[in-house]
Design a protein around this motif. Structure first.
Motif, PDB file in Angstrom:
ATOM      1  N   THR A   1       0.476  -0.845  -0.151  1.00 56.13           N
ATOM      2  CA  THR A   1       0.187   0.206  -0.157  1.00 56.13           C
ATOM      3  C   THR A   1       1.022   1.436  -0.236  1.00 56.13           C
ATOM      4  OG1 THR A   1      -0.073  -0.152   2.106  1.00 56.13           O
ATOM      5  CG2 THR A   1      -2.123  -0.741   1.570  1.00 56.13           C
TER       6      THR A   1
ATOM      7  N   THR B   1      -6.904  -3.866   6.549  1.00 57.79           N
ATOM      8  CA  THR B   1      -7.954  -3.857   5.649  1.00 57.79           C
ATOM      9  C   THR B   1      -8.676  -2.930   6.323  1.00 57.79           C
ATOM     10  OG1 THR B   1      -8.958  -5.730   6.719  1.00 57.79           O
ATOM     11  CG2 THR B   1      -7.200  -5.671   5.066  1.00 57.79           C
TER      12      THR B   1
ATOM     13  N   SER C   1      -9.860   0.348   4.373  1.00 54.09           N
ATOM     14  CA  SER C   1      -8.536   0.396   3.351  1.00 54.09           C
ATOM     15  C   SER C   1     -10.070  -0.232   2.091  1.00 54.09           C
ATOM     16  CB  SER C   1      -7.404   0.000   2.936  1.00 54.09           C
ATOM     17  OG  SER C   1      -6.869  -0.305   2.004  1.00 54.09           O
TER      18      SER C   1
END
Length: 557
Positions: free
Chosen positions: A324, A405, A408
């Motif tokens: 990321t 997570t 996101s």
């Protein structure tokens, strides 16, 4: 939240609070009832005492008297009108106590920023004490906060135990890797041009291999170290490998693997011999910052610390975090199961399974199966709605991944088994490419990634100048530590000239000498002898790093 105002109503036993038509204390004996509840409590020292909705503070003085000096008391309010009331009516002497922290917010997530790590890590347990009915207004949120604090304390002590075992190894690796910084590339110099697929070595990697071979050219494949042999055995090349492990056992993951082509994303605290397997210009360092130290602060001030990420424990979770950071588009992951079946902890071909099979004999039995049975196991819900087998360590890794997570929308889970990760699940790589919307772009692109500014083989005057400057900075930082350790040795060995204040200041500056223990006393000869041995050990490591730096500098320039 409501805009109603609470009312303070006097009684024969002190004031009570009426809010939204109900009494938040006993209507007849508000103070006596709270004091009776506190009197029945047993609060061990070093406890974190959570008091939801403290209101007027009834019973809190008695509670503080029962708390030892190592306890911390958290007064928490989630209802805005009641928070305003508490600020007005809580006794000043109570709030001035160093053990007390008052926090108010409208959402429980906002409260997490109110509790510094120092507050949580010094406690051993959480005790919830309800002294008013105000806690019932947000009972689910207060329960959520209680569980979060329990997890944080458990994680803090788990990290502390890890530090006791690993601190010296981390610092040794850090010192050994510093000379490699000038010949490596900054991780921010990677420009990823295809959707990223992060692969761990869990059993869910196996069903994905056939499709991965077909779709390989449309993806940027980032593998954790233990997944690399599995992928190589199936003829799948990777674009990047992530290495986090500080111990020499990590070398086994790279046996028989050509490490010249892929990028290596290596923790600055990882095992140096693994880093040396890869092409220097293909190495990109990051720092997981596993512990706080004056040395790390010094390196940060010198501009030597690369991209920093929080300590996530698992190399798979760290790989997702790094993905990321280097790519702003969709990221999928598979093989991060954090669960296992008896006798099979990894995908076929993983180094651990290979080693166990190579050493197996007819009379030795299945060592993997035996090891699985020896671990304290937990049965948890899995991704398919059934139950899977895991343990506390793997469960904590899954929690770390869920924290990434959450919130996101560009993270996707391609795994078919294991613990839930919190990311949307997709049915294979083809669906991920459709969601990413870049299948045609990836097919048309010639490269899955490139290095910004210069190619891997190109060397420019600007890059040489930057490398020379960083080499000088690394040399100066290491020389500074050598001088510091020499002064500590002189103070410890020369008792006649020893100055306790100077020695204490020097030891604080070299806190990595005692990262695995408590801070030594300048008057404790036994602890000073340990510091002397540690100082001599690190002088050897720093001297070796300086010689390696000169060798690498001569080779490049």
């Amino acid at each position: 939240m409501t805009t109603d105002s609470p009312s303070v109503v006097p009684t024969t036993d002190g004031p009570t609070v009426v809010y939204r038509g109900r009494n938040l204390y006993s209507p007849a004996t508000p103070i006596t009832a709270c004091r009776r509840r506190v009197a029945a409590l047993t609060i061990p020292d070093h406890s974190l005492v959570l008091v939801p909705s403290p209101l007027l503070g009834h019973g809190l003085t008695d509670l503080l008297h029962k708390c030892g000096p190592g306890c911390r008391v958290l007064l928490v309010e989630l209802e805005a009108p009641l928070a305003a009331l508490a600020r007005q009516r809580l006794p000043a002497a109570l709030l001035d106590d160093s053990r007390v922290t008052f926090c108010a917010a409208e959402r429980v997530q906002e409260l997490e920023r109110c509790f510094p790590l120092e507050l949580r890590s010094r406690c051993e347990r959480v005790i919830s004490v309800n002294l008013s009915a105000g806690s019932q207004l947000h009972s689910r949120e207060y329960t959520q906060l209680l569980h979060w604090l329990q997890d944080e304390i458990r994680r803090a002590w788990q990290n502390r135990i890890t530090t006791i075992h690993m601190a010296r190894l981390w610092f040794r690796n850090l010192i050994a890797n510093l000379p490699l910084l000038p010949v490596s590339r900054p991780i921010t110099g990677v420009a990823v041009e295809r959707p990223v697929l992060v692969l761990g070595a869990g059993p869910s990697l196996e069903p994905l291999l056939a499709e991965l071979r077909r779709q390989r050219d449309q993806l940027f494949v980032m593998a954790v170290d233990t997944a690399l042999p599995v992928l190589v055995a199936h003829g799948i090349t990777v674009d990047a490998v992530v290495a986090l492990e500080p111990q020499h056992a990590n070398l086994g993951d790279f046996l028989g693997v050509d490490c010249r082509a892929p990028l290596l994303l290596a923790d600055l605290f990882s095992y140096p011999a693994v880093v040396r397997l890869f092409t220097p210009h293909h190495t990109l360092f990051f720092a997981s910052h596993p512990l706080d130290s004056r040395l790390i602060d010094k390196l940060q001030a010198h501009g030597l610390m690369p991209l920093q990420i929080p300590p996530l424990g698992s190399v798979g979770v760290a790989a997702v975090k790094l993905a990321t950071c280097i790519y702003g588009g969709p990221v999928a992951f598979a093989g991060l199961d954090f669960a296992y079946a008896d006798g099979k902890t990894h995908a076929r071909g993983a180094p651990m399974l290979q080693r166990q099979h190579q050493t197996a004999r007819r009379l030795s039995g299945d060592r993997i199966y035996t090891a699985c049975l020896a671990r304290p196991r937990l049965r948890q819900p899995d991704k398919q709605g059934g139950r899977c087998q895991t343990d506390m360590v793997l469960l904590s890794y899954a929690e770390q991944l869920r924290s990434l997570t959450t919130g996101s929308p560009r993270l996707y889970d391609l795994g078919v088994c294991g613990l839930p990760t919190g990311a949307p699940r997709l049915d294979g790589i083809a669906e991920f490419l459709r969601v990413a919307g870049t299948s045609q772009i990836g097919a048309a692109s010639g490269l899955s990634c490139r290095l910004r500014a210069t190619s891997v083989s190109a060397t420019t005057a600007a890059s040489h100048a930057a490398a020379r400057q960083q080499t000088a900075t690394v040399r100066a930082a290491l020389d500074e530590q050598l001088s510091l350790l020499a002064r500590i040795e002189e103070q410890v060995t020369n008792r006649a000239a020893r100055d306790p204040q100077i020695l204490s200041a020097l030891l604080q500056a070299a806190d990595y000498l005692y990262a695995e223990t408590s801070a030594p006393s300048a008057g404790d000869e036994a602890s000073l002898r340990r510091m002397l041995a540690a100082a001599r050990y690190y002088r050897i490591q720093i001297g070796r790093a300086l010689r390696n730096l000169e060798r690498l500098t001569a080779r490049r320039f």
